[in-house]
Enzyme design. Structure first.
Site, PDB file in Angstrom:
ATOM      1  N   GLN A  93      82.611 -13.897 -23.365  1.00  0.00           N
ATOM      2  CA  GLN A  93      82.218 -14.620 -22.109  1.00  0.00           C
ATOM      3  C   GLN A  93      81.986 -16.336 -23.311  1.00  0.00           C
ATOM      4  OE1 GLN A  93      78.418 -15.175 -19.712  1.00  0.00           O
ATOM      5  NE2 GLN A  93      79.249 -16.937 -19.236  1.00  0.00           N
ATOM      6  N   HIS A  99      81.642 -16.397 -14.229  1.00  0.00           N
ATOM      7  CA  HIS A  99      82.873 -16.555 -13.562  1.00  0.00           C
ATOM      8  C   HIS A  99      83.623 -15.545 -13.032  1.00  0.00           C
ATOM      9  CE1 HIS A  99      83.938 -17.592 -17.645  1.00  0.00           C
ATOM     10  NE2 HIS A  99      84.865 -17.332 -17.351  1.00  0.00           N
ATOM     11  N   LEU A 100      84.569 -15.015 -12.246  1.00  0.00           N
ATOM     12  CA  LEU A 100      85.180 -13.647 -12.516  1.00  0.00           C
ATOM     13  C   LEU A 100      86.690 -14.421 -12.461  1.00  0.00           C
ATOM     14  CD1 LEU A 100      82.728 -12.821  -9.924  1.00  0.00           C
ATOM     15  CD2 LEU A 100      84.746 -11.969  -9.030  1.00  0.00           C
TER      16      LEU A 100
END
Length: 118
Positions: A93, A99-100
């Site tokens: 990340q 978030h996807l």
């Protein structure tokens, strides 16, 4: 969070082309796609990562997945797609707002190490 790029996109402070938006979620194309279709599904409330999600986020987390599938279908990913949530620096990340990633539209690598997502 005042310096979070995804918070600024969700609030409308920074413009983006929206694939979907409601009171809870914003969906937009990734700036550095790894496949023909690569979009991000972002909750509007700031949650640093999946590891920081709490019980009160349960409904929102489910909604993120349902919206991801809906937008994937709208983007023509009828043969399938991949969803990825990078969690923490060790998990890849780089933007610290949950978030996807939804990617598809071409044969995808079978080894997760072959993917380069943020």
């Amino acid at each position: 969070m005042s310096d979070c790029i995804f918070c600024k996109l969700a609030s409308g402070e920074f413009p983006t082309t929206k694939l979907y938006e409601d009171d809870d979620i914003l969906v937009f194309n990734d700036l550095h796609p790894v496949a023909p279709v690569h979009f991000l599904v972002v909750p509007k409330p700031h949650i640093e990562s999946l590891a920081h999600a709490e019980v009160q986020h349960q409904a929102l987390l489910g909604k993120l997945m349902l919206v991801a599938a809906r937008v994937a279908a709208e983007q023509g990913l009828s043969d399938g797609f991949r969803t990825i949530i990078n969690t923490g620096a060790g998990g890849g990340q780089s933007v610290f707002h949950l978030h996807l990633h939804v990617i598809g539209g071409a044969p995808l690598p079978t080894k997760i190490t072959e993917l380069s997502t943020h």
